[in-house]
Design a protein around this motif. Structure first.
Motif, PDB file in Angstrom:
ATOM      1  N   ARG A  50      24.286  69.456 -43.636  1.00 57.36           N
ATOM      2  CA  ARG A  50      25.435  70.099 -42.982  1.00 57.36           C
ATOM      3  C   ARG A  50      25.399  69.876 -41.470  1.00 57.36           C
ATOM      4  NH1 ARG A  50      24.910  74.851 -45.121  1.00 57.36           N
ATOM      5  NH2 ARG A  50      23.862  75.845 -43.399  1.00 57.36           N
ATOM      6  N   ILE A  51      24.209  69.969 -40.871  1.00 55.19           N
ATOM      7  CA  ILE A  51      24.080  69.786 -39.419  1.00 55.19           C
ATOM      8  C   ILE A  51      24.359  68.340 -39.021  1.00 55.19           C
ATOM      9  CG2 ILE A  51      22.441  69.781 -37.492  1.00 55.19           C
ATOM     10  CD1 ILE A  51      21.065  72.195 -38.881  1.00 55.19           C
ATOM     11  N   LEU A  52      23.783  67.391 -39.738  1.00 55.14           N
ATOM     12  CA  LEU A  52      23.887  65.985 -39.356  1.00 55.14           C
ATOM     13  C   LEU A  52      25.205  65.329 -39.750  1.00 55.14           C
ATOM     14  CD1 LEU A  52      20.904  66.347 -38.668  1.00 55.14           C
ATOM     15  CD2 LEU A  52      20.512  64.105 -39.623  1.00 55.14           C
ATOM     16  N   GLY A  53      25.822  65.788 -40.808  1.00 56.58           N
ATOM     17  CA  GLY A  53      27.073  65.186 -41.260  1.00 56.58           C
ATOM     18  C   GLY A  53      26.887  63.710 -41.556  1.00 56.58           C
ATOM     19  N   ASP A  54      27.762  62.859 -41.019  1.00 57.96           N
ATOM     20  CA  ASP A  54      27.710  61.418 -41.266  1.00 57.96           C
ATOM     21  C   ASP A  54      26.438  60.766 -40.740  1.00 57.96           C
ATOM     22  OD1 ASP A  54      30.155  61.537 -42.521  1.00 57.96           O
ATOM     23  OD2 ASP A  54      31.287  60.889 -40.756  1.00 57.96           O
ATOM     24  N   ALA A  55      25.819  61.357 -39.730  1.00 58.92           N
ATOM     25  CA  ALA A  55      24.593  60.781 -39.166  1.00 58.92           C
ATOM     26  C   ALA A  55      23.444  60.806 -40.171  1.00 58.92           C
ATOM     27  CB  ALA A  55      24.193  61.540 -37.900  1.00 58.92           C
ATOM     28  N   MET A  56      23.540  61.653 -41.196  1.00 53.73           N
ATOM     29  CA  MET A  56      22.496  61.743 -42.223  1.00 53.73           C
ATOM     30  C   MET A  56      22.266  60.388 -42.885  1.00 53.73           C
ATOM     31  SD  MET A  56      20.639  64.155 -43.763  1.00 53.73           S
ATOM     32  CE  MET A  56      19.707  64.345 -45.267  1.00 53.73           C
ATOM     33  N   ALA A  57      23.331  59.620 -43.088  1.00 58.76           N
ATOM     34  CA  ALA A  57      23.235  58.327 -43.763  1.00 58.76           C
ATOM     35  C   ALA A  57      22.533  57.267 -42.916  1.00 58.76           C
ATOM     36  CB  ALA A  57      24.629  57.840 -44.162  1.00 58.76           C
ATOM     37  N   THR A  58      22.384  57.520 -41.628  1.00 58.96           N
ATOM     38  CA  THR A  58      21.775  56.511 -40.752  1.00 58.96           C
ATOM     39  C   THR A  58      20.301  56.776 -40.474  1.00 58.96           C
ATOM     40  OG1 THR A  58      22.321  57.642 -38.671  1.00 58.96           O
ATOM     41  CG2 THR A  58      24.013  56.189 -39.606  1.00 58.96           C
ATOM     42  N   LEU A  59      19.738  57.836 -41.032  1.00 59.23           N
ATOM     43  CA  LEU A  59      18.331  58.162 -40.768  1.00 59.23           C
ATOM     44  C   LEU A  59      17.402  57.051 -41.255  1.00 59.23           C
ATOM     45  CD1 LEU A  59      18.194  61.931 -41.752  1.00 59.23           C
ATOM     46  CD2 LEU A  59      18.140  60.966 -39.451  1.00 59.23           C
ATOM     47  N   GLU A  60      16.407  56.770 -40.440  1.00 64.55           N
ATOM     48  CA  GLU A  60      15.405  55.760 -40.759  1.00 64.55           C
ATOM     49  C   GLU A  60      14.022  56.380 -40.614  1.00 64.55           C
ATOM     50  OE1 GLU A  60      16.211  52.896 -37.718  1.00 64.55           O
ATOM     51  OE2 GLU A  60      17.908  52.042 -38.809  1.00 64.55           O
ATOM     52  N   PRO A  61      13.048  55.954 -41.437  1.00 62.60           N
ATOM     53  CA  PRO A  61      11.697  56.493 -41.316  1.00 62.60           C
ATOM     54  C   PRO A  61      11.054  56.125 -39.986  1.00 62.60           C
ATOM     55  CG  PRO A  61      11.930  55.135 -43.301  1.00 62.60           C
ATOM     56  CD  PRO A  61      13.179  55.002 -42.510  1.00 62.60           C
ATOM     57  N   VAL A  62      10.257  57.039 -39.463  1.00 68.43           N
ATOM     58  CA  VAL A  62       9.487  56.794 -38.247  1.00 68.43           C
ATOM     59  C   VAL A  62       8.079  56.422 -38.678  1.00 68.43           C
ATOM     60  CG1 VAL A  62       8.533  57.916 -36.183  1.00 68.43           C
ATOM     61  CG2 VAL A  62      10.872  58.407 -36.915  1.00 68.43           C
ATOM     62  N   GLN A  63       7.510  55.407 -38.069  1.00 69.10           N
ATOM     63  CA  GLN A  63       6.143  54.991 -38.392  1.00 69.10           C
ATOM     64  C   GLN A  63       5.163  56.085 -37.997  1.00 69.10           C
ATOM     65  OE1 GLN A  63       5.641  52.245 -40.180  1.00 69.10           O
ATOM     66  NE2 GLN A  63       7.863  51.997 -40.092  1.00 69.10           N
ATOM     67  N   GLU A  64       4.067  56.190 -38.706  1.00 72.64           N
ATOM     68  CA  GLU A  64       3.102  57.265 -38.499  1.00 72.64           C
ATOM     69  C   GLU A  64       2.641  57.371 -37.044  1.00 72.64           C
ATOM     70  OE1 GLU A  64      -1.209  58.603 -40.249  1.00 72.64           O
ATOM     71  OE2 GLU A  64       0.199  57.589 -41.579  1.00 72.64           O
ATOM     72  N   GLY A  65       2.410  56.272 -36.359  1.00 76.12           N
ATOM     73  CA  GLY A  65       1.960  56.294 -34.977  1.00 76.12           C
ATOM     74  C   GLY A  65       3.010  56.768 -33.989  1.00 76.12           C
ATOM     75  N   GLU A  66       4.266  56.839 -34.437  1.00 73.41           N
ATOM     76  CA  GLU A  66       5.374  57.249 -33.554  1.00 73.41           C
ATOM     77  C   GLU A  66       5.826  58.682 -33.795  1.00 73.41           C
ATOM     78  OE1 GLU A  66       8.545  54.156 -32.979  1.00 73.41           O
ATOM     79  OE2 GLU A  66       7.648  53.439 -34.844  1.00 73.41           O
ATOM     80  N   LEU A  67       5.195  59.406 -34.731  1.00 71.97           N
ATOM     81  CA  LEU A  67       5.639  60.765 -35.036  1.00 71.97           C
ATOM     82  C   LEU A  67       5.696  61.618 -33.789  1.00 71.97           C
ATOM     83  CD1 LEU A  67       3.858  61.700 -38.383  1.00 71.97           C
ATOM     84  CD2 LEU A  67       6.246  61.135 -38.031  1.00 71.97           C
ATOM     85  N   GLY A  68       6.823  62.315 -33.631  1.00 79.38           N
ATOM     86  CA  GLY A  68       6.983  63.218 -32.486  1.00 79.38           C
ATOM     87  C   GLY A  68       7.268  62.508 -31.182  1.00 79.38           C
ATOM     88  N   ALA A  69       7.392  61.179 -31.194  1.00 75.69           N
ATOM     89  CA  ALA A  69       7.593  60.433 -29.947  1.00 75.69           C
ATOM     90  C   ALA A  69       9.033  60.474 -29.477  1.00 75.69           C
ATOM     91  CB  ALA A  69       7.144  58.989 -30.126  1.00 75.69           C
ATOM     92  N   GLY A  70       9.977  60.801 -30.404  1.00 73.05           N
ATOM     93  CA  GLY A  70      11.389  60.935 -30.073  1.00 73.05           C
ATOM     94  C   GLY A  70      11.851  59.926 -29.171  1.00 73.05           C
TER      95      GLY A  70
END
Length: 70
Positions: A50-70
């Protein structure tokens, strides 16, 4: 038990991030972050959608070394 970020997804532009957070045994919830602002914490997937709307479909996994790097 302190919360542990198990995995993270983000939009290609990096403005939206969704973290899968473990709060204890069998307690996995989602945290939604927009830019540098935490929008929601401990929410179910339906709330994330509900929060992301259409942006939900564009989510991509973040590599383990990049977690929290935003």
């Amino acid at each position: 038990m302190d919360p542990v970020v198990e995995s993270e997804l983000r939009t290609p532009d990096g403005y939206w991030r969704v973290q899968v957070v473990r709060y204890g045994p069998g307690q996995r919830w989602y945290r939604v972050i927009h830019a540098t602002t935490q929008v929601a914490d401990r929410v179910p997937l339906a709330t994330v959608q509900r929060i992301l709307g259409d942006a939900m479909a564009t989510l991509e996994p973040v590599q383990e070394g990049e977690l929290g790097a935003g």
